[in-house]
Design a protein around this motif. Sequence first.
Motif, PDB file in Angstrom:
ATOM      1  N   LYS A 139      24.697 -30.633  24.300  1.00 54.85           N
ATOM      2  CA  LYS A 139      24.612 -30.259  22.890  1.00 54.85           C
ATOM      3  C   LYS A 139      25.539 -31.131  22.060  1.00 54.85           C
ATOM      4  CE  LYS A 139      23.233 -25.404  23.396  1.00 54.85           C
ATOM      5  NZ  LYS A 139      23.524 -24.026  22.953  1.00 54.85           N
ATOM      6  N   ARG A 140      25.306 -31.119  20.760  1.00 52.35           N
ATOM      7  CA  ARG A 140      26.154 -31.850  19.832  1.00 52.35           C
ATOM      8  C   ARG A 140      27.061 -30.882  19.092  1.00 52.35           C
ATOM      9  NH1 ARG A 140      23.055 -35.985  16.118  1.00 52.35           N
ATOM     10  NH2 ARG A 140      25.245 -36.386  15.581  1.00 52.35           N
ATOM     11  N   MET A 141      28.152 -31.436  18.575  1.00 50.34           N
ATOM     12  CA  MET A 141      29.128 -30.632  17.857  1.00 50.34           C
ATOM     13  C   MET A 141      28.900 -30.744  16.363  1.00 50.34           C
ATOM     14  SD  MET A 141      31.681 -28.635  18.098  1.00 50.34           S
ATOM     15  CE  MET A 141      32.984 -28.007  17.077  1.00 50.34           C
ATOM     16  N   LYS A 142      29.009 -29.615  15.674  1.00 51.83           N
ATOM     17  CA  LYS A 142      28.953 -29.582  14.228  1.00 51.83           C
ATOM     18  C   LYS A 142      30.270 -29.016  13.701  1.00 51.83           C
ATOM     19  CE  LYS A 142      23.928 -29.117  13.836  1.00 51.83           C
ATOM     20  NZ  LYS A 142      22.810 -28.318  13.269  1.00 51.83           N
ATOM     21  N   SER A 143      30.434 -29.077  12.385  1.00 54.19           N
ATOM     22  CA  SER A 143      31.699 -28.612  11.795  1.00 54.19           C
ATOM     23  C   SER A 143      31.956 -27.144  12.080  1.00 54.19           C
ATOM     24  CB  SER A 143      31.686 -28.855  10.284  1.00 54.19           C
ATOM     25  OG  SER A 143      31.613 -30.224   9.998  1.00 54.19           O
ATOM     26  N   SER A 186      18.915 -34.554  25.915  1.00 53.05           N
ATOM     27  CA  SER A 186      19.424 -35.412  26.975  1.00 53.05           C
ATOM     28  C   SER A 186      20.119 -36.587  26.309  1.00 53.05           C
ATOM     29  CB  SER A 186      18.281 -35.888  27.879  1.00 53.05           C
ATOM     30  OG  SER A 186      18.794 -36.747  28.879  1.00 53.05           O
ATOM     31  N   LEU A 187      21.450 -36.537  26.212  1.00 56.99           N
ATOM     32  CA  LEU A 187      22.214 -37.528  25.475  1.00 56.99           C
ATOM     33  C   LEU A 187      22.649 -38.666  26.389  1.00 56.99           C
ATOM     34  CD1 LEU A 187      24.506 -35.118  23.403  1.00 56.99           C
ATOM     35  CD2 LEU A 187      22.248 -36.005  22.814  1.00 56.99           C
ATOM     36  N   ARG A 242      29.444 -37.853  20.440  1.00 60.46           N
ATOM     37  CA  ARG A 242      29.262 -38.087  19.004  1.00 60.46           C
ATOM     38  C   ARG A 242      28.484 -39.379  18.832  1.00 60.46           C
ATOM     39  NH1 ARG A 242      31.487 -37.182  13.947  1.00 60.46           N
ATOM     40  NH2 ARG A 242      31.841 -39.037  12.669  1.00 60.46           N
ATOM     41  N   MET A 243      27.655 -39.430  17.809  1.00 60.24           N
ATOM     42  CA  MET A 243      26.872 -40.640  17.542  1.00 60.24           C
ATOM     43  C   MET A 243      27.793 -41.848  17.445  1.00 60.24           C
ATOM     44  SD  MET A 243      23.728 -41.755  16.976  1.00 60.24           S
ATOM     45  CE  MET A 243      22.768 -40.385  16.350  1.00 60.24           C
ATOM     46  N   TYR A 269      25.246 -47.576  24.330  1.00 58.31           N
ATOM     47  CA  TYR A 269      25.075 -46.132  24.361  1.00 58.31           C
ATOM     48  C   TYR A 269      24.853 -45.600  22.952  1.00 58.31           C
ATOM     49  CZ  TYR A 269      26.953 -46.374  29.113  1.00 58.31           C
ATOM     50  OH  TYR A 269      27.161 -46.671  30.439  1.00 58.31           O
ATOM     51  N   ASP A 270      24.046 -44.543  22.880  1.00 56.82           N
ATOM     52  CA  ASP A 270      23.799 -43.904  21.579  1.00 56.82           C
ATOM     53  C   ASP A 270      24.964 -43.018  21.157  1.00 56.82           C
ATOM     54  OD1 ASP A 270      21.306 -45.090  21.438  1.00 56.82           O
ATOM     55  OD2 ASP A 270      20.329 -43.420  22.479  1.00 56.82           O
TER      56      ASP A 270
END
Length: 517
Positions: free
Chosen positions: A99-103, A112-113, A190-191, A198-199
């Motif tokens: 998962k990604r992190m948000k504020s 799939s990162l 993180r992007m 890598y992305d």
Amino acid sequence: MNSRVCGCTLLLLSILMAIGVRTNDIPDCDFFDTVNITSSFKAGNGSYRYKNLTVPASLTGEYDYVIQYDGDRISVPKHIRGCVCKLKTCIRFCCPMIKRMKSFGCSKKENSLSYDMTLDIMQDDGSIASKHILTEMFVQEDLPLPCKTHYALDRELSSEDQWTLFEDGKLLRDYDKKNLSKQEYCLQPRMASNITYYDYTIAPYNCVVEPSMVMGYVKSASIICMVITIAVYFWLPRFHSLHGKCCNLYFICLAATFLLNVFSMFDVFRPRSLLCQINGYAGYFAVMATFLWLSVISFDLWRRFALRRFHEFNRNSRSSFLNYNYIVWSTASVLTLGILMIDLFTKFNSANPLTPGVGEYTCWIYTEGWSAMYYFYSPLIILILLNGTMFALTSRYIYVENKRNQQVLNQNERQRKSTNKANYRVYLRLFIIMGGSWCLEIMAFICYMEKVFEEFTTAADLINCSQGMIIFLATFCNCDILRSIHYRIQNRYSTATDSTGSSRNPDSDKFGNSERN
């Protein structure tokens, strides 16, 4: 005797129960070094098998709470936790790795990162070792988030966001040299900013430093004082002159500036939302209009004293007032439209001083970087210098040139000069309050960016936030103003009669001459 035995027995049982509760926690193990292993396989010797790691019974315990970011304990159903960080170097992820992190929390969507799974770790001997987070470290994914609002330390994007991760799990934040425990930060993909292979890249998220709300409350009190001052300027006839109207518009813009800034300070609108951006641009418009009206006041008094030969310009106050409005509102609009266009056509970068960043972190122009000097403080410096120049010219005319001709002035001329001097004294107080406090604000910003003289920065902020209260006191701590208010209250029921009869309000006469000159 039996009652004593029973009492001692109950006391002993209570102590044993309390000890039993404590021994459920793992001895000599921080809560943030544990993970929930309840669903893991339990061997006959009491050990648990968790993610290819065997956790001995001595490093397990039963917990009925979790510890939040602020140290508070929250009761939860009983579960087994293992002190895995005693067995392997741990790193803490904010959310599950997919998962990604948000504020304000973890993203709901799972992806799939593709990201670099190696981290540079500072060893105890001072050397740097590159470790793979899956094979050489243990990833904690179930700990509560460090705080409500987070921001990433992106060292690829900003030179100020450098950080160092230590073998014991602590993280050094370079810009303030603070060591953060795992309770104060977490890691998450993180992007990537500059990496092309890598992305995503792993970056630490730490808590947004919550600013003190003291300044917000002081500004709120200033707004109340400004509203009272504005109402009095509308109410008393003596302030219905051109000068009084300009002063009142200045007060209105200043009150609007403070109100919109208070909205931003108290997070009334969510950052990056449309309402937040509108608040930021409206606040920028209001503060520019505030300084422009102060410049108008400076110019108007200067031309009254020094430009008397332009009789037509001085005689038509209505036309002058319309011209002033056109100049102020159009100039403030052009400046605001300028930063709006820059924000629309450039991507915000905190390290780039050419991006205003309105609404990015707060519902205001970005003031944590040098971009504020270009778009916010530079126009203010120019206007302050302009006001100071006109102030000096006006002062010179009053106290030097006018003194030579004092003996030849007729009675009407002396009365007009007396009225203009009264206006000038009001402006003098405003200039000292407004110009002085904002000069302090600009110096405080430079000190803040250079991280020097923190006490001066705090004092300057306090003075700037108190402008409304200071103006209120400067306006009302005046015997002449208090007499006018007293006269107005005494005659509030006879205003209509006075206005149609032969007698007139003395306040109107007092400042009426300035309208006709």
